[in-house]
Design a protein around this motif. Structure first.
Motif, PDB file in Angstrom:
ATOM      1  N   VAL A   1      12.331  12.641 -11.587  1.00  0.00           N
ATOM      2  CA  VAL A   1      12.163  13.874 -10.829  1.00  0.00           C
ATOM      3  C   VAL A   1      10.678  14.202 -10.728  1.00  0.00           C
ATOM      4  N   HIS A   2      10.255  14.623  -9.526  1.00  0.00           N
ATOM      5  CA  HIS A   2       8.841  14.910  -9.282  1.00  0.00           C
ATOM      6  C   HIS A   2       8.484  16.336  -9.687  1.00  0.00           C
ATOM      7  N   ASP A   3       7.209  16.558  -9.977  1.00  0.00           N
ATOM      8  CA  ASP A   3       6.773  17.889 -10.408  1.00  0.00           C
ATOM      9  C   ASP A   3       6.647  18.883  -9.252  1.00  0.00           C
ATOM     10  N   GLY A   4       6.803  18.404  -8.026  1.00  0.00           N
ATOM     11  CA  GLY A   4       6.786  19.300  -6.874  1.00  0.00           C
ATOM     12  C   GLY A   4       5.429  19.575  -6.275  1.00  0.00           C
ATOM     13  N   ASN A   5       4.380  19.022  -6.853  1.00  0.00           N
ATOM     14  CA  ASN A   5       3.036  19.212  -6.314  1.00  0.00           C
ATOM     15  C   ASN A   5       2.719  18.115  -5.299  1.00  0.00           C
ATOM     16  N   PRO A   6       2.326  18.468  -4.063  1.00  0.00           N
ATOM     17  CA  PRO A   6       1.990  17.449  -3.071  1.00  0.00           C
ATOM     18  C   PRO A   6       0.928  16.485  -3.598  1.00  0.00           C
ATOM     19  N   VAL A   7       1.038  15.232  -3.162  1.00  0.00           N
ATOM     20  CA  VAL A   7       0.153  14.173  -3.638  1.00  0.00           C
ATOM     21  C   VAL A   7      -0.893  13.869  -2.566  1.00  0.00           C
ATOM     22  N   ALA A   8      -2.165  13.832  -2.967  1.00  0.00           N
ATOM     23  CA  ALA A   8      -3.223  13.471  -2.025  1.00  0.00           C
ATOM     24  C   ALA A   8      -3.078  11.992  -1.681  1.00  0.00           C
ATOM     25  N   VAL A   9      -2.904  11.672  -0.393  1.00  0.00           N
ATOM     26  CA  VAL A   9      -2.680  10.285   0.009  1.00  0.00           C
ATOM     27  C   VAL A   9      -3.066  10.090   1.469  1.00  0.00           C
ATOM     28  N   SER A  10      -3.581   8.914   1.772  1.00  0.00           N
ATOM     29  CA  SER A  10      -3.869   8.553   3.155  1.00  0.00           C
ATOM     30  C   SER A  10      -2.576   8.177   3.870  1.00  0.00           C
ATOM     31  N   THR A  11      -2.400   8.689   5.072  1.00  0.00           N
ATOM     32  CA  THR A  11      -1.199   8.378   5.861  1.00  0.00           C
ATOM     33  C   THR A  11      -1.480   7.297   6.902  1.00  0.00           C
ATOM     34  N   GLU A  12      -2.646   6.686   6.828  1.00  0.00           N
ATOM     35  CA  GLU A  12      -3.017   5.663   7.818  1.00  0.00           C
ATOM     36  C   GLU A  12      -1.987   4.526   7.819  1.00  0.00           C
ATOM     37  N   GLY A  13      -1.496   4.189   8.998  1.00  0.00           N
ATOM     38  CA  GLY A  13      -0.560   3.084   9.146  1.00  0.00           C
ATOM     39  C   GLY A  13       0.892   3.440   8.888  1.00  0.00           C
ATOM     40  N   ILE A  14       1.168   4.667   8.428  1.00  0.00           N
ATOM     41  CA  ILE A  14       2.543   5.084   8.139  1.00  0.00           C
ATOM     42  C   ILE A  14       3.068   5.903   9.318  1.00  0.00           C
ATOM     43  N   ARG A  15       4.244   5.570   9.774  1.00  0.00           N
ATOM     44  CA  ARG A  15       4.836   6.293  10.904  1.00  0.00           C
ATOM     45  C   ARG A  15       6.356   6.351  10.768  1.00  0.00           C
ATOM     46  N   VAL A  16       6.963   7.230  11.551  1.00  0.00           N
ATOM     47  CA  VAL A  16       8.417   7.306  11.620  1.00  0.00           C
ATOM     48  C   VAL A  16       8.930   6.046  12.321  1.00  0.00           C
ATOM     49  N   CYS A  17      10.054   5.536  11.851  1.00  0.00           N
ATOM     50  CA  CYS A  17      10.603   4.329  12.459  1.00  0.00           C
ATOM     51  C   CYS A  17      11.116   4.600  13.872  1.00  0.00           C
ATOM     52  N   ARG A  18      11.121   3.537  14.662  1.00  0.00           N
ATOM     53  CA  ARG A  18      11.682   3.572  16.007  1.00  0.00           C
ATOM     54  C   ARG A  18      12.868   2.617  16.056  1.00  0.00           C
ATOM     55  N   ALA A  19      13.722   2.794  17.057  1.00  0.00           N
ATOM     56  CA  ALA A  19      14.917   1.954  17.171  1.00  0.00           C
ATOM     57  C   ALA A  19      14.553   0.476  17.223  1.00  0.00           C
ATOM     58  N   GLU A  20      13.421   0.156  17.849  1.00  0.00           N
ATOM     59  CA  GLU A  20      13.022  -1.248  17.978  1.00  0.00           C
ATOM     60  C   GLU A  20      12.534  -1.847  16.660  1.00  0.00           C
TER      61      GLU A  20
ATOM     62  N   LYS B   1      11.983  21.210  -3.593  1.00  0.00           N
ATOM     63  CA  LYS B   1      10.996  21.633  -4.591  1.00  0.00           C
ATOM     64  C   LYS B   1      10.704  20.548  -5.621  1.00  0.00           C
ATOM     65  N   ALA B   2      11.694  19.737  -5.950  1.00  0.00           N
ATOM     66  CA  ALA B   2      11.519  18.700  -6.975  1.00  0.00           C
ATOM     67  C   ALA B   2      12.213  17.421  -6.502  1.00  0.00           C
ATOM     68  N   PRO B   3      11.551  16.623  -5.662  1.00  0.00           N
ATOM     69  CA  PRO B   3      12.163  15.382  -5.168  1.00  0.00           C
ATOM     70  C   PRO B   3      12.576  14.464  -6.321  1.00  0.00           C
ATOM     71  N   LEU B   4      13.623  13.690  -6.099  1.00  0.00           N
ATOM     72  CA  LEU B   4      14.081  12.760  -7.130  1.00  0.00           C
ATOM     73  C   LEU B   4      14.290  11.378  -6.531  1.00  0.00           C
ATOM     74  N   LEU B   5      14.467  10.415  -7.399  1.00  0.00           N
ATOM     75  CA  LEU B   5      14.754   9.049  -6.978  1.00  0.00           C
ATOM     76  C   LEU B   5      15.408   8.320  -8.137  1.00  0.00           C
ATOM     77  N   TYR B   6      15.998   7.168  -7.807  1.00  0.00           N
ATOM     78  CA  TYR B   6      16.601   6.311  -8.826  1.00  0.00           C
ATOM     79  C   TYR B   6      15.913   4.958  -8.774  1.00  0.00           C
ATOM     80  N   CYS B   7      15.630   4.413  -9.948  1.00  0.00           N
ATOM     81  CA  CYS B   7      14.905   3.148 -10.032  1.00  0.00           C
ATOM     82  C   CYS B   7      15.472   2.320 -11.174  1.00  0.00           C
ATOM     83  N   GLU B   8      15.599   1.010 -10.958  1.00  0.00           N
ATOM     84  CA  GLU B   8      16.005   0.139 -12.052  1.00  0.00           C
ATOM     85  C   GLU B   8      14.997   0.285 -13.189  1.00  0.00           C
ATOM     86  N   THR B   9      15.482   0.598 -14.368  1.00  0.00           N
ATOM     87  CA  THR B   9      14.597   0.851 -15.502  1.00  0.00           C
ATOM     88  C   THR B   9      13.718  -0.359 -15.815  1.00  0.00           C
TER      89      THR B   9
END
Length: 211
Positions: free
Chosen positions: A53-72, A174-182
């Motif tokens: 579970v995340h602490d809810g604080n936004p993370v400083a990160v570059s978004t260069e090259g990241i985009r929403v997917c398209r059907a193609e 407020k608190a994003p979560l995820l599951y990961c193989e330990t």
């Protein structure tokens, strides 16, 4: 327990699934005794997953090259996920059989992908897709993340994880979560580095085929 009630109940459930011919999995709070039971009734292997579970604080990160997917972006994005997910299982010592989808399954996968494009993201380097990630449908956390192994070691996974986390936060979680193989230590390190904390663990028992 001495009378084998657990085994009997499991066999009854398994019989209901035999006609489908699918694999069977079961999750439960991490327990060595439960793992032993799962193997005794014929599961092929067990694995431990961590809920972070995340602490809810936004993370400083570059978004260069990241985009929403398209059907193609289909089938490149799902194929990247499937390939790298299988490779990850092998790296941490878990069996994994990558299944080739039938035409009907491919159609269903495409339709699901197309319906949820706003939850799928891709990272491109020089017009090549090198990473992908997705959110849960309710934006409560990260559902999937993969980076082409040929491009690992460049921080792309960390950037994607941070971007997806920020997306969840911006959409009201407020608190994003995820599951990961330990056992996936590299991924666990990345998530913890950007503000995730392990909250719990669960075992997953898998049976690949019913007979």
């Amino acid at each position: 327990r001495r009378k084998g009630i657990g085994t009997y109940a499991y066999r009854q459930a398994e019989n209901r699934l035999k006609a489908i011919g699918c694999n069977v999995w079961s999750s439960y709070p991490e327990s060595e005794a439960a793992d032993t039971f799962a193997m005794s009734v014929g599961f092929d292997y067990t694995n431990t997953n961590s809920c972070l579970v995340h602490d809810g604080n936004p993370v400083a990160v570059s978004t260069e090259g990241i985009r929403v997917c398209r059907a193609e972006d289909y089938p490149a994005v799902p194929q990247l996920w499937s390939r790298e997910y299988a490779a990850m299982h092998i790296r941490i010592g878990l069996p994994y059989e990558q299944k080739e989808l039938s035409p009907d399954e491919q159609k269903e996968e495409y339709e699901e992908f197309s319906r949820n494009l706003d939850n799928y993201f891709t990272m491109e380097i020089k017009e090549k897709i090198v990473g992908m990630g997705s959110l849960f449908s309710d934006h409560s956390g990260i559902g999937a993340l993969a980076v082409d192994r040929a491009y690992s070691g460049n921080g792309y996974g960390t950037r994607l994880a941070a971007f997806l986390t920020n997306e969840c936060i911006s959409r009201g979680t407020k608190a994003p979560l995820l599951y990961c193989e330990t056992g996936n230590e590299n991924a666990m390190h990345v998530y913890q580095k950007i503000g995730y904390t392990e909250q719990s663990r669960e075992s997953v028992a898998v049976k690949n085929k019913l007979c």
